[in-house]
Design a protein around this motif. Structure first.
Motif, PDB file in Angstrom:
ATOM      1  N   GLU A 149      42.205  49.390  47.643  1.00  0.00           N
ATOM      2  CA  GLU A 149      43.210  50.185  47.868  1.00  0.00           C
ATOM      3  C   GLU A 149      44.627  49.203  48.470  1.00  0.00           C
ATOM      4  N   HIS A 150      45.829  49.510  47.928  1.00  0.00           N
ATOM      5  CA  HIS A 150      47.075  48.770  48.567  1.00  0.00           C
ATOM      6  C   HIS A 150      47.559  49.222  49.664  1.00  0.00           C
ATOM      7  N   ASP A 151      47.102  50.273  50.351  1.00  0.00           N
ATOM      8  CA  ASP A 151      47.729  50.890  51.542  1.00  0.00           C
ATOM      9  C   ASP A 151      47.160  50.245  52.755  1.00  0.00           C
TER      10      ASP A 151
ATOM     11  N   ASP B 182      38.451  53.626  43.297  1.00  0.00           N
ATOM     12  CA  ASP B 182      39.725  52.782  42.990  1.00  0.00           C
ATOM     13  C   ASP B 182      40.898  53.346  43.275  1.00  0.00           C
ATOM     14  N   GLU B 183      41.541  53.085  44.317  1.00  0.00           N
ATOM     15  CA  GLU B 183      42.953  53.666  44.846  1.00  0.00           C
ATOM     16  C   GLU B 183      42.726  54.811  45.090  1.00  0.00           C
ATOM     17  N   PRO B 184      41.869  55.240  46.034  1.00  0.00           N
ATOM     18  CA  PRO B 184      41.954  57.098  46.293  1.00  0.00           C
ATOM     19  C   PRO B 184      43.041  57.338  47.112  1.00  0.00           C
TER      20      PRO B 184
ATOM     21  N   GLY C 240      43.987  43.041  47.132  1.00  0.00           N
ATOM     22  CA  GLY C 240      44.562  41.946  46.347  1.00  0.00           C
ATOM     23  C   GLY C 240      46.002  42.287  45.416  1.00  0.00           C
ATOM     24  N   PRO C 241      46.636  41.635  45.223  1.00  0.00           N
ATOM     25  CA  PRO C 241      47.880  41.945  44.348  1.00  0.00           C
ATOM     26  C   PRO C 241      47.686  42.576  43.249  1.00  0.00           C
ATOM     27  N   ASN C 242      48.505  43.275  42.690  1.00  0.00           N
ATOM     28  CA  ASN C 242      48.537  43.848  41.169  1.00  0.00           C
ATOM     29  C   ASN C 242      48.006  42.648  40.043  1.00  0.00           C
ATOM     30  N   GLY C 243      47.072  43.037  39.277  1.00  0.00           N
ATOM     31  CA  GLY C 243      46.573  42.110  38.300  1.00  0.00           C
ATOM     32  C   GLY C 243      45.590  41.316  38.930  1.00  0.00           C
ATOM     33  N   ALA C 244      45.127  41.401  40.242  1.00  0.00           N
ATOM     34  CA  ALA C 244      44.141  40.333  40.528  1.00  0.00           C
ATOM     35  C   ALA C 244      42.681  40.770  40.014  1.00  0.00           C
ATOM     36  N   GLY C 245      42.324  41.662  39.648  1.00  0.00           N
ATOM     37  CA  GLY C 245      41.263  41.998  38.881  1.00  0.00           C
ATOM     38  C   GLY C 245      40.260  42.945  39.691  1.00  0.00           C
ATOM     39  N   LYS C 246      40.838  43.687  40.317  1.00  0.00           N
ATOM     40  CA  LYS C 246      40.028  44.603  41.043  1.00  0.00           C
ATOM     41  C   LYS C 246      39.574  45.708  40.078  1.00  0.00           C
ATOM     42  N   THR C 247      40.112  46.266  39.426  1.00  0.00           N
ATOM     43  CA  THR C 247      39.868  47.376  38.617  1.00  0.00           C
ATOM     44  C   THR C 247      38.817  46.695  37.515  1.00  0.00           C
ATOM     45  N   THR C 248      39.149  45.537  36.810  1.00  0.00           N
ATOM     46  CA  THR C 248      38.334  44.701  35.943  1.00  0.00           C
ATOM     47  C   THR C 248      36.955  44.710  36.644  1.00  0.00           C
ATOM     48  N   MET C 249      36.800  44.186  37.882  1.00  0.00           N
ATOM     49  CA  MET C 249      35.658  43.985  38.489  1.00  0.00           C
ATOM     50  C   MET C 249      34.822  45.285  38.609  1.00  0.00           C
TER      51      MET C 249
ATOM     52  N   SER D 181      37.373  36.917  30.276  1.00  0.00           N
ATOM     53  CA  SER D 181      38.633  36.783  29.927  1.00  0.00           C
ATOM     54  C   SER D 181      38.981  37.826  28.648  1.00  0.00           C
ATOM     55  N   PHE D 182      40.359  38.176  28.566  1.00  0.00           N
ATOM     56  CA  PHE D 182      40.721  38.939  27.574  1.00  0.00           C
ATOM     57  C   PHE D 182      41.768  38.116  26.631  1.00  0.00           C
ATOM     58  N   ASP D 183      41.446  37.892  25.212  1.00  0.00           N
ATOM     59  CA  ASP D 183      42.264  37.071  24.632  1.00  0.00           C
ATOM     60  C   ASP D 183      42.838  35.835  25.223  1.00  0.00           C
ATOM     61  N   GLY D 184      41.484  35.140  25.729  1.00  0.00           N
ATOM     62  CA  GLY D 184      42.075  33.829  26.419  1.00  0.00           C
ATOM     63  C   GLY D 184      42.477  33.997  27.859  1.00  0.00           C
ATOM     64  N   PHE D 185      42.966  35.142  28.336  1.00  0.00           N
ATOM     65  CA  PHE D 185      43.327  35.213  29.454  1.00  0.00           C
ATOM     66  C   PHE D 185      42.081  35.617  30.438  1.00  0.00           C
ATOM     67  N   LYS D 186      41.915  34.748  31.430  1.00  0.00           N
ATOM     68  CA  LYS D 186      40.887  34.817  32.424  1.00  0.00           C
ATOM     69  C   LYS D 186      41.190  35.829  33.366  1.00  0.00           C
ATOM     70  N   ALA D 187      40.765  36.983  33.363  1.00  0.00           N
ATOM     71  CA  ALA D 187      41.103  38.181  34.277  1.00  0.00           C
ATOM     72  C   ALA D 187      40.289  37.773  35.533  1.00  0.00           C
ATOM     73  N   ILE D 188      39.058  37.550  35.280  1.00  0.00           N
ATOM     74  CA  ILE D 188      37.965  37.383  36.423  1.00  0.00           C
ATOM     75  C   ILE D 188      37.373  36.056  36.207  1.00  0.00           C
TER      76      ILE D 188
ATOM     77  N   PHE E  90      38.312  56.711  39.248  1.00  0.00           N
ATOM     78  CA  PHE E  90      39.026  55.798  38.507  1.00  0.00           C
ATOM     79  C   PHE E  90      40.567  55.681  39.124  1.00  0.00           C
ATOM     80  N   GLN E  91      41.193  54.529  38.884  1.00  0.00           N
ATOM     81  CA  GLN E  91      42.500  54.221  39.423  1.00  0.00           C
ATOM     82  C   GLN E  91      43.410  55.462  39.113  1.00  0.00           C
ATOM     83  N   LYS E  92      43.516  55.706  37.489  1.00  0.00           N
ATOM     84  CA  LYS E  92      43.816  56.985  37.391  1.00  0.00           C
ATOM     85  C   LYS E  92      43.122  58.123  37.446  1.00  0.00           C
TER      86      LYS E  92
HETATM   87  N1  LIG Z   1      40.946  45.512  28.537  1.00  0.00           N
HETATM   88  C1  LIG Z   1      41.865  44.539  28.792  1.00  0.00           C
HETATM   89  N2  LIG Z   1      42.706  43.838  27.867  1.00  0.00           N
HETATM   90  C2  LIG Z   1      43.405  42.922  28.233  1.00  0.00           C
HETATM   91  N3  LIG Z   1      43.770  42.655  29.474  1.00  0.00           N
HETATM   92  C3  LIG Z   1      43.207  43.264  30.426  1.00  0.00           C
HETATM   93  C4  LIG Z   1      42.261  44.273  30.137  1.00  0.00           C
HETATM   94  N4  LIG Z   1      42.138  45.053  31.448  1.00  0.00           N
HETATM   95  C5  LIG Z   1      42.782  44.127  32.420  1.00  0.00           C
HETATM   96  N5  LIG Z   1      43.388  43.225  31.814  1.00  0.00           N
HETATM   97  C6  LIG Z   1      44.409  42.296  32.577  1.00  0.00           C
HETATM   98  O1  LIG Z   1      43.629  41.532  33.454  1.00  0.00           O
HETATM   99  C7  LIG Z   1      44.238  41.539  34.612  1.00  0.00           C
HETATM  100  C8  LIG Z   1      43.447  42.258  35.814  1.00  0.00           C
HETATM  101  O2  LIG Z   1      43.871  43.502  35.777  1.00  0.00           O
HETATM  102  P1  LIG Z   1      43.156  44.713  36.913  1.00  0.00           P
HETATM  103  O3  LIG Z   1      43.616  46.081  36.369  1.00  0.00           O
HETATM  104  O4  LIG Z   1      41.726  44.493  36.860  1.00  0.00           O
HETATM  105  O5  LIG Z   1      43.920  44.420  38.007  1.00  0.00           O
HETATM  106  P2  LIG Z   1      44.158  45.218  39.393  1.00  0.00           P
HETATM  107  O6  LIG Z   1      43.432  44.274  40.384  1.00  0.00           O
HETATM  108  O7  LIG Z   1      43.387  46.383  39.409  1.00  0.00           O
HETATM  109  O8  LIG Z   1      45.448  45.375  39.481  1.00  0.00           O
HETATM  110  P3  LIG Z   1      46.125  46.825  40.039  1.00  0.00           P
HETATM  111  O9  LIG Z   1      46.523  46.776  41.579  1.00  0.00           O
HETATM  112  O10 LIG Z   1      47.393  46.727  39.468  1.00  0.00           O
HETATM  113  O11 LIG Z   1      45.630  47.895  39.844  1.00  0.00           O
HETATM  114  C9  LIG Z   1      45.630  42.121  34.380  1.00  0.00           C
HETATM  115  O12 LIG Z   1      46.349  41.044  34.381  1.00  0.00           O
HETATM  116  C10 LIG Z   1      45.441  42.809  33.128  1.00  0.00           C
HETATM  117  O13 LIG Z   1      46.650  42.942  32.396  1.00  0.00           O
END
Ligand SMILES: Nc1ncnc2c1ncn2[C@@H]1O[C@H](COP(=O)(O)OP(=O)(O)OP(=O)(O)O)[C@@H](O)[C@H]1O
Ligand SMILES: [Mg+2]
Lengths: 379, 254
Positions: B211-213, B180-182, B46-55, B22-29, B95-97
């Protein structure tokens, strides 16, 4: 292997620079020693020592460019490594005075006799030996940089924070070296040197030899720095400068690469300081002043960051201008002029004198060429 | 559905179990479990913000999980290692970017990625052997950048940077590739070529593609994992997954 390391990838600019340094190193001492004083080609000893000082600054600027221009580490404390190298040389020179000091003590330097010290502190041991002192010129700045970098780079301190702690480092050393009980001569520092390797430091021939040696060291420093930046390690270091975390994901241990260039750079700065001291005749804690380190950054920025040659050029040009400025009625305004110069270069010549001149030259040669990518923003 | 199969740890290349961050209390995964078999290619959607990149951040050591197990090759605990150590184990990442070294030539970007010992001394005295130069040339050919090799990477378009990064992954020759999103920022033609390239790579590497596509995912034709709010929502072939009611709900509900 070593010569291939040093000379492979040497570009034309590098050869021109080396040829220039070699010519200066040869001709200036000859013009001083052999050309009679009345001739327009004569170089006075004072002028030679002054330019010797500029060339020491050039080596210092080169060392800073290695870490700042190529690795993105903006050190605001490089003057500390320069000063430590200078003190190591100064300690050797003090021990050479022997019983010719004011108090005639064969072992203790005058300031220790004055403090009523009975014996030489342990950290002065060995400094009567030239080879040992030269080893310390490299080892003391190198070791300090290694220990400092070990902690800073491992804990991933970067950017402004790193700059601030390097500045704090030199400031702390400034305060320490001001103290009489540290045993480095307090605020008077080390001076009244008599001879070096048995030759009088005042003698014209010694001055000429020191000048030539400065050129040799500047050229060597350039060769080493150039060898490093054009090796694959140099490419890694540039990669760290531009995208540090990406470099980690390729498997490079960023902290170790930074530590390597930082330590090499500190040793180089130490050598510059060691050559500076016998030519100016004194080393005192003022050399640790934070302003000195900041001025060095300005030389590099003015000459052209990330070019090596430009850094050396910047040091000479700015210091020459400083001498011109501070010897006339404009003297009180030098710091303002320096500030204005820095702002001007940052705004209008972000690649410095050398980068701007080169861009201008390339544009004239092939006007249709693709524009090069913008330089990385300065930290 | 997320409970790991017995024996999954030792037979898998990558094994995630009960991972949360979790990031500042927000559970990303939250309680994420996932296993990738050796040689497998897996698509993650998975939709935006699903946690793919965080994984991916967790697998590559950029982010430390608050809890859970992350094992590589059945025995290496990735949560104890740093980015460089994980990369040297054989996990490469795009990387995604797209992130390339803008001030290096395209060829030097590949050279920096090329599998080799990463020590200070080895890189200082590095000489590119002819076999290594040939490998670099091959990769430049594969990613269609051979004619631009002397250009600075910063001058490439977004799509070309994506390909350069894939080329860098190839040069690293990792056991597991995280991509990540090639296809982001690519034309349809380039997207199709990227799919072909990834399938080619997957023949002798394990790959995780985000990938989103959907056209791209369909092209890959591999098992799909759907992430939602930090955990696995569904897993299976694309047709089966896209028929899943909850998946439809998640995608349409936005
Ligand atoms: N370092 C961080 N600090 C705070 N919040 C973060 C951090 N990294 C990710 N998050 C939050 O965690 C959630 C998941 O983000 P993540 O980038 O993993 O999503 P994603 O599935 O890759 O989305 P997208 O399809 O837009 O790339 C998002 O709500 C994001 O704002
Ligand atoms: Mg993402």
């Amino acid at each position: 292997m070593i010569s291939r390391f040093l000379l492979s990838n040497m570009d034309r600019r590098g050869y021109v620079f080396l040829a220039l340094v070699a010519a200066i190193g040869l001709l200036v001492p000859l013009a001083n020693l052999l050309v009679p004083a009345g001739s327009p080609f004569h170089v006075s000893t004072a002028t030679m020592s002054l330019w010797g000082k500029y060339l020491c600054y050039a080596l210092l600027a080169l060392s800073l460019d290695l870490v700042w221009g190529y690795c993105g580490i903006l050190s605001l404390g490089h003057g500390a490594f320069f000063a430590l190298g200078g003190y190591a040389m100064g300690m050797y020179l003090m021990r050479q005075i022997g019983s010719r000091g004011v108090y005639g003590n064969p072992v203790l330097p005058d300031f220790m006799v004055f403090l009523n010290w009975q014996e030489l502190p342990w950290y002065w041991w060995g400094f009567s030996s030239f080879p040992f002192a030269m080893l310390m010129v490299l080892a003391v700045p190198g070791l300090l940089a290694f220990v400092f970098g070990w902690f800073a780079f491992r804990s991933r301190v970067t950017g402004v924070y790193l700059s601030i702690i390097t500045q704090a480092l030199t400031y702390a050393l400034l305060l320490a070296f001001f103290r009489n009980d540290m045993g480095f001569g307090g605020n008077n520092g080390l001076t009244d040197f008599k001879d070096i390797l048995g030759f009088s430091v005042q003698a014209q021939t010694t001055r000429a030899a020191l000048f030539a040696m400065t050129c040799v060291m500047l050229a060597s420093g350039f060769l080493i720095a150039r060898g490093i930046v054009s090796s694959k390690l140099g490419k890694v270091v540039i990669a760290i400068r531009d995208a540090e975390s990406r470099t980690r994901f390729l498997g490079y241990r960023v902290d170790r690469f930074k530590l390597f260039v930082f330590t090499v750079s500190a040793c180089m700065a130490g050598v510059a300081g060691a050559l500076y001291v016998p030519q100016v005749g004194i080393i005192n804690p003022g050399e640790f002043a934070p302003a000195n380190s900041i001025e060095t950054v300005i030389w590099v920025a003015v000459g052209g960051r990330g070019t090596l040659v430009g850094a050396a050029l910047g040091a000479v040009v700015v210091n020459w201008a400083k001498t011109m400025f501070t010897s006339g009625f404009m003297a009180p305004y030098w710091l303002f002029a320096l500030g204005v110069l820095f702002v001007f270069v940052t705004l209008f010549m972000p690649k410095g004198i050398l980068g701007t001149a080169q861009g201008w030259w390339e544009k004239r040669r092939k006007p249709a060429a693709l524009p090069a990518a913008e330089p990385a923003p300065a930290e | 559905m997320n409970a790991p199969v017995p024996g999954a740890l030792t037979s898998s290349l990558l094994y995630l179990d009960g991972v949360s961050v979790s990031f500042d209390g927000f559970k990303a995964i939250r309680g994420l479990s996932l296993t990738i078999a050796p040689g497998e290619m897996r698509a993650i959607i998975g939709p935006n913000g699903a946690g793919k990149t965080t994984m991916m951040d967790i697998i590559t050591g950029k982010t430390r999980p608050d809890e859970g197990t992350v094992m590589f090759g059945g025995s290496v605990d990735l949560t104890r290692l740093d980015e460089a150590a994980i990369a040297n184990l054989g996990i490469g990442r795009k990387f995604q970017k797209p992130t390339v070294f803008d001030f290096h030539t395209i060829e030097d970007n590949i050279l920096l990625a090329l599998k080799s010992q990463r020590t200070v001394l080895k890189t200082l005295f590095w000489q590119t052997a002819s076999a290594q130069q040939k490998r670099i040339d091959d990769i430049l050919g594969i990613v269609k950048l051979a004619d631009k090799r002397e250009r600075l990477a910063g001058s490439l378009s977004h799509g070309q940077k994506q390909w350069l990064e894939i080329g860098m992954l190839l040069a690293q020759d990792p056991k597991l590739l995280l991509v990540d999103e090639p296809a982001a920022g690519m034309t349809d033609g380039e997207t199709a070529q990227t799919a072909v390239l990834l399938k080619e790579i997957a023949r002798d590497h394990s790959v995780i593609v985000v990938e989103h596509d959907m056209g791209f995912i369909r092209e890959l034709g591999v098992k799909v994992t759907v992430l939602h709010e930090g955990s696995v929502l569904a897993e299976g072939p694309l047709d089966q997954v896209s028929a899943n009611e909850r998946v439809v709900e998640v995608y349409l509900g936005r």
